[in-house]
Design an enzyme around this catalytic site. Sequence first.
Site, PDB file in Angstrom:
ATOM      1  N   ASP B  15       0.886  -1.174   0.000  1.00  0.00           N
ATOM      2  CA  ASP B  15       0.000   0.000   0.000  1.00  0.00           C
ATOM      3  C   ASP B  15       0.921   1.221   0.000  1.00  0.00           C
ATOM      4  O   ASP B  15       1.422   1.616   1.055  1.00  0.00           O
ATOM      5  CB  ASP B  15      -0.878  -0.034   1.261  1.00  0.00           C
ATOM      6  N   GLU B  78      -1.014  -1.177  -4.787  1.00  0.00           N
ATOM      7  CA  GLU B  78      -2.277  -0.455  -4.999  1.00  0.00           C
ATOM      8  C   GLU B  78      -2.096   0.554  -6.118  1.00  0.00           C
ATOM      9  O   GLU B  78      -1.112   1.292  -6.173  1.00  0.00           O
ATOM     10  CB  GLU B  78      -2.760   0.254  -3.732  1.00  0.00           C
ATOM     11  N   ASP B 151      -2.618   0.352   7.423  1.00  0.00           N
ATOM     12  CA  ASP B 151      -1.834   0.258   6.187  1.00  0.00           C
ATOM     13  C   ASP B 151      -1.401  -1.187   5.939  1.00  0.00           C
ATOM     14  O   ASP B 151      -1.326  -1.643   4.796  1.00  0.00           O
ATOM     15  CB  ASP B 151      -0.548   1.100   6.251  1.00  0.00           C
TER      16      ASP B 151
END
Lengths: 176, 176
Positions: B15, B78, B151
């Site tokens: 992420d 991501e 996260d």
Amino acid sequence: MALGNIERMFVLGIDPGLTRCGFGLVEGALEGPETFRAVRAGVLASDPAARVEERLASIYADLLDLYNQVSPDVVVVEKVFFMRNAKTAIPVAQASGVAVALAGARGSLVRQFTSQEVKLAVAGYGAASKAQVQAMVARACSLASVPRPPDAADALALAITYLMVARVESRVAVGT
Amino acid sequence: MALGNIERMFVLGIDPGLTRCGFGLVEGALEGPETFRAVRAGVLASDPAARVEERLASIYADLLDLYNQVSPDVVVVEKVFFMRNAKTAIPVAQASGVAVALAGARGSLVRQFTSQEVKLAVAGYGAASKAQVQAMVARACSLASVPRPPDAADALALAITYLMVARVESRVAVGT
């Protein structure tokens, strides 16, 4: 940057892109006559038919080769701003991140300048045209003609911008 | 991806962010029972007081260490989209570019998924809340509680998304 250092340094400009990354290596100094030498310039291309993930890996490998070959003291990467086409800005930002991070991890000083900052430094005003900037690159490096392709000329302009800005900062620091 | 391969694989979710990069390593297989094991998850942080250029180099070094430690078969990053705050999207895209390029250059298969694709795969619908996705991550990996920090949970969700999508694709390919 040590003051009073008249050694010449190698500054590599990178005009990042997913399809084409322009690069331009300039030799110059922070003191003495404002003479710049364009050592090498060109373009790193990635395969437009490949996936974005593979193209970023290809740019990484090409940049690593380039950094190893030229061992730049400073790497200057064009700072990505939002463009009209949102979809293209993200991959350009990704490519710029690779150029910045890899240069920093190898120990080069790294800076980012916007295209407007380049125009101001090289052509004297922020609304200068691409052609005007490229003509000033040729003049600054005493080249008989404008470097081609445009991506390579833009990358040389980034390197010259760093040298021009650093020369002024060096003089200001000496004056204080 | 070889069909009929019931070997388990290691998928690393990332992420990306300039301040914090979440990571989560999941072990799973493309066939057999849908059981996933969360091997390791956490956050790589960069110094908010440092320049962007230095922070990207720090993220690069931390990701290189992480990739070397876990040797992931697949890395899932991501996919960055334009956010409300334009200024923050560019550095996040730069960090994501570093994660994608470095993983690809090391030989991992690399994929990018949007947060909506993650929500669809993990929670069953694209408008799922962060909390719902995180609860489904805990369930998919048979964890007693939701992984922290968020996260890290988001990064595990990215890895699980790859495994879920690849399992379906593997079954579809077998059926043809």
